[in-house]
Design an enzyme around this catalytic site. Structure first.
Site, PDB file in Angstrom:
ATOM      1  N   CYS A   1     -11.954  37.185 -55.471  1.00 49.51           N
ATOM      2  CA  CYS A   1     -12.267  37.814 -54.407  1.00 49.51           C
ATOM      3  C   CYS A   1     -12.207  37.036 -52.990  1.00 49.51           C
ATOM      4  O   CYS A   1     -12.807  35.916 -52.966  1.00 49.51           O
ATOM      5  CB  CYS A   1     -13.686  38.398 -54.901  1.00 49.51           C
TER       6      CYS A   1
ATOM      7  N   CYS B   1     -15.495  36.566 -50.804  1.00 50.29           N
ATOM      8  CA  CYS B   1     -16.484  35.921 -51.704  1.00 50.29           C
ATOM      9  C   CYS B   1     -16.270  34.357 -51.580  1.00 50.29           C
ATOM     10  O   CYS B   1     -17.303  33.772 -51.527  1.00 50.29           O
ATOM     11  CB  CYS B   1     -16.488  36.078 -53.235  1.00 50.29           C
TER      12      CYS B   1
END
Length: 319
Positions: A81, A84
């Site tokens: 991600c 993230c």
């Protein structure tokens, strides 16, 4: 403060892409191993005692129980991600700077899919604040550090209101021993058991405390929370959801879903589900639902508006 569904999705990644991303991650891992680059810490690795990895097995101890004395910020992330990787370093930096005022609990959604499901995470990064065993707020997507700080200030203020003490912002560690010096022996034993994750021992100690002082509000609240965690830890989220949907008339199935909602911090949803049971049942089934609801009531502080509303609704249904 808002609930997760109300937050902007900017910067969030749809978890529907997880399978393809997991394959890419495996390929990247094999490539890193082949080139000798696999010794570096992964993007989500914890940086200190204030940044911890949490799994399905350690969640009760590291998040639910810890949040009774220290606010816990949960970071739901995955190695693939991109947002993230922008947000996680910010959270880790702020957790280390707070020096124990709050703890960052990192959950890899690929390795812990049941926790992602329990949080109803449809996208990541998802950041959730847990205080006193309850989800008090959350946001989705990467945010600039200044906005994260502002959000944390609001969360810590809620912690103060709920009686969950935090360290001074100058970096001092919280003195939990001093906070509980005056606890009766049974409550002290319950606290120690909860801190080690022994929920059965905690329940026994709390039952003894209530036998000594039946109206003790702290013992009643702690026992309700411990019993909730014991119940939820024995449930499978997918099975619970499926059975409740397939058997709306099954009181126990509906109560299990209510437990999940309560454990996830959505007290209003939990109360509404059980109140609906009280409304449409009678006799022993209605009494089972009523007693379960009263037990869930004990988890929230008496001045909580959700609790006041649900108590009023229950009174109207019963009388």
């Amino acid at each position: 403060m808002q609930q997760p569904r109300d937050f902007s999705m900017y910067g969030a990644v749809d978890l529907g892409a997880r399978q393809a991303a997991a394959q890419r991650r495996q390929q990247a891992a094999r490539a890193a191993e082949a080139t000798g680059d696999g010794d570096d810490a992964p993007a989500g690795a914890p940086a200190s005692a204030f940044v911890i990895d949490v799994t399905e097995e350690t969640f009760n101890n590291e998040v639910a129980l810890r949040s009774r004395t220290t606010p816990v910020i949960v970071d739901l992330w995955a190695d693939w991600c991109g947002p993230c990787k922008q947000l996680s370093p910010v959270l880790e930096k702020l957790a280390n700077a707070a020096n124990g005022a709050w703890v960052l609990a990192k959950i890899d959604v690929d390795a812990n899919p049941r926790l992602a499901q329990a949080f109803q995470a449809q996208s990541i990064p998802m950041v959730v604040a847990i205080i006193g065993g309850q989800m008090v707020d959350a946001f989705l997507g990467a945010m600039p550090e200044a906005q994260v700080k502002q959000w944390l200030d609001q969360v810590l203020a809620v912690g103060d209101q709920l009686g969950v003490r935090q360290a001074e912002r100058d970096g001092a560690q919280p003195d939990t021993d001093e906070d509980f010096d005056d606890l009766p022996p049974a409550l002290a034993a319950a606290r120690d058991a909860m801190e080690t994750g022994d929920l059965d021992a905690a329940a026994r100690a709390l039952e003894k405390a209530l036998a000594d002082v039946p109206a003790d509000p702290l013992a009643k609240s702690w026992l309700a929370q411990v019993n909730l965690m014991r119940r939820v830890s024995s449930y499978d989220p997918a099975t619970v959801t499926r059975e409740a949907a397939a058997h709306p008339e099954d009181v126990e199935a509906q109560l299990r879903v209510a437990d999940f909602a309560m454990a996830g911090g959505d007290a209003e949803q939990a109360f509404d589900r059980v109140l609906a049971l009280v409304k449409r049942t009678s006799g022993a089934e209605r009494n089972t639902a009523r007693l379960h609801l009263l037990d869930l009531f004990e988890i929230l502080p008496p001045d909580d508006e959700r609790l006041k509303k649900a108590r009023t609704q229950l009174t109207l249904l019963l009388f």
